[in-house]
Design a protein around this motif. Structure first.
Motif, PDB file in Angstrom:
ATOM      1  N   GLU A 298      10.131  29.765  44.027  1.00 39.47           N
ATOM      2  CA  GLU A 298       8.872  29.956  43.274  1.00 39.47           C
ATOM      3  C   GLU A 298       8.708  28.940  42.144  1.00 39.47           C
ATOM      4  N   ASP A 299       9.796  28.622  41.430  1.00 37.97           N
ATOM      5  CA  ASP A 299       9.706  27.660  40.326  1.00 37.97           C
ATOM      6  C   ASP A 299       9.303  26.272  40.835  1.00 37.97           C
ATOM      7  N   GLN A 300       9.894  25.865  41.942  1.00 39.26           N
ATOM      8  CA  GLN A 300       9.552  24.577  42.539  1.00 39.26           C
ATOM      9  C   GLN A 300       8.106  24.571  43.010  1.00 39.26           C
TER      10      GLN A 300
ATOM     11  N   GLU B  83       5.598  26.404  41.856  1.00 43.13           N
ATOM     12  CA  GLU B  83       4.725  26.355  40.687  1.00 43.13           C
ATOM     13  C   GLU B  83       4.669  24.947  40.109  1.00 43.13           C
TER      14      GLU B  83
ATOM     15  N   GLU C 101       1.658  31.969  32.451  1.00 44.36           N
ATOM     16  CA  GLU C 101       3.079  32.184  32.713  1.00 44.36           C
ATOM     17  C   GLU C 101       3.293  33.507  33.441  1.00 44.36           C
TER      18      GLU C 101
END
Length: 61
Positions: free
Chosen positions: A3-5, A7, A33
């Motif tokens: 998910e971080d990648q 986003e 956020e």
């Protein structure tokens, strides 16, 4: 892709996505956020594509 990648990649390509899907507004492609899934829901509604399809498209970009 986690998910971080996803986003992070989204922040890079959101303008191109807006061009591809002309009905999207700045509000549609921006997320607060922790609200990435909520933004995907708005994209899903406007584009008629599933969240998984949208995630895959972002991943391929």
């Amino acid at each position: 892709m986690n998910e971080d990648q996803l986003e992070g990649k989204w922040k890079q390509i959101r303008g191109e996505f807006k061009q591809k899907y002309g009905r999207l507004t700045d509000d549609d492609v921006t997320f607060s956020e922790g609200k990435f899934d909520e933004m995907l829901g708005r994209l899903q509604e406007k584009t008629g594509r599933s969240k998984e399809e949208l995630k895959e498209e972002i991943d391929r970009w």
